[in-house]
Scaffold this motif. Sequence first.
Motif, short mmCIF file in Angstrom:
data_model
loop_
_atom_site.label_atom_id
_atom_site.label_comp_id
_atom_site.label_asym_id
_atom_site.label_seq_id
_atom_site.Cartn_x
_atom_site.Cartn_y
_atom_site.Cartn_z
N UNK A 84 0.83 -1.21 0.00
CA UNK A 84 0.00 0.00 0.00
C UNK A 84 0.87 1.26 0.00
N UNK A 85 1.89 1.27 0.85
CA UNK A 85 2.80 2.40 0.90
C UNK A 85 3.57 2.51 -0.41
N UNK A 86 3.95 1.36 -0.97
CA UNK A 86 4.69 1.36 -2.23
C UNK A 86 3.85 1.94 -3.36
N UNK A 87 2.55 1.62 -3.41
CA UNK A 87 1.71 2.18 -4.46
C UNK A 87 1.56 3.68 -4.29
N UNK A 88 1.44 4.13 -3.06
CA UNK A 88 1.37 5.57 -2.79
C UNK A 88 2.61 6.27 -3.34
N UNK A 253 3.50 -2.51 -11.82
CA UNK A 253 4.13 -3.82 -11.96
C UNK A 253 5.20 -4.01 -10.89
N UNK A 254 5.99 -2.97 -10.65
CA UNK A 254 7.02 -3.06 -9.61
C UNK A 254 6.39 -3.30 -8.24
N UNK A 255 5.25 -2.65 -7.99
CA UNK A 255 4.55 -2.88 -6.72
C UNK A 255 4.10 -4.34 -6.62
N UNK A 256 3.56 -4.86 -7.71
CA UNK A 256 3.08 -6.25 -7.71
C UNK A 256 4.23 -7.23 -7.51
#
Length: 410
Positions: A84-88, A253-256
């Motif tokens: 979640x933080x990474x997507x933000x 994609x990197x978040x996934x």
Amino acid sequence: MTDLLHSPASGAGPRERIVRDLADDLALDAVERDRAGVPPFEETARLRESGLLTALTVPPGAEHGTSWEDAGAVVRTVAAADSSVAELLARHHVLSRACHFLEAPERDFASGTRPGDRTWLLAGDLGAGPVAESARARHGGLTITPFRGGYVLNGRRRLSTGVPVADRLVLGAVCSATGDTRVVLVDPDAEGVETDPLPEHERTGQRAGGAGLVDFQDVLLGPEALLGVVEGDEYRRAPSTALAPLATGLMLVQVALGTAEGALAEARDAILAGHRVHPLDTSDDDLVGESADEADLLHTWGELATSLHVASTVADRAGTAMGAALRRGRRLTAADRAETAVLVVTTEAVVAEAVPRITARVLELADTPGLDRHWRNARVLVGRGSSARRFRDIGSHFLYPSRGVTTAPG
């Protein structure tokens, strides 16, 4: 949080140590924060304190600062601890490049106006491409109307991250006078702007990212709010503008991928601590001294690690192409954009197949609290587009090269 695909670099630089320390810090209470699902005020403070929010904000001209490839590596590392933080952070980084996509790189809008002001956290979307069109069909769109030298903004937009914590919103709205998309910068505290979190039942994954709905009722914007224009006719758009949805898709994609890495890391720790689930229902006659249970575990683990490695390799190639395309700036051609697009769409297709399978399969291997959040997060991250459509676009590109890639991910 240990990287499953690479050995820790000896003598890692200050940036790498900061990213690793932040990831380790986020991992400590990731399960509890996922269960609570509260707005990411604390998480945003951690990003600011670490300096990563500023580091992943692209300065005017982009001659200096964090490269696209390095930003992707940062996002993936953070995602292994808390997607979640990474997507933000990922969406903020892409939005901080909005003026570059719109060929106005001299505009510096991603920070306060006075020396010493903190870096603005950006949320929003550029409002162009099939994903944005799909969102408008579901939740209504934004319209912007020229008014006395400025604009009036109306409508509603659903945003995936940052609604309660963003300092500024970067949004694309359809111009009522021309039909093109105007990308504007909006203060979320302005008169006429109202925000609401998504209902609990709509937040099955990415629960701590601050997703929500934003309503705009006759919001007055000055002429300085306009960042750029996205032509309604995609054939008239500058190639750099067409990179924007591709960049969003590739950063997600990197978040996934980081989410899958985090799932495997937690499952491995649980297995080594003895928290195994029941034996796998598979068979292998080629046992080399191991029990059938151990051989099945090793086989499954090797399959999942290989799948993650393949997806990561494909993503790295697309990331290199995207970085090169962004560095070309105004020299980017339509052919450059098309080649980048097919690599991004290919990556999305591979990751959409691999990551949900990895994050679901680890639940059969290990028994540890919170492991299921990785699967829920992965479904939200990769479930926003159609794999079948991606494969058709890839097939069209290679069978009928002149058609190009029609899908704009993100």
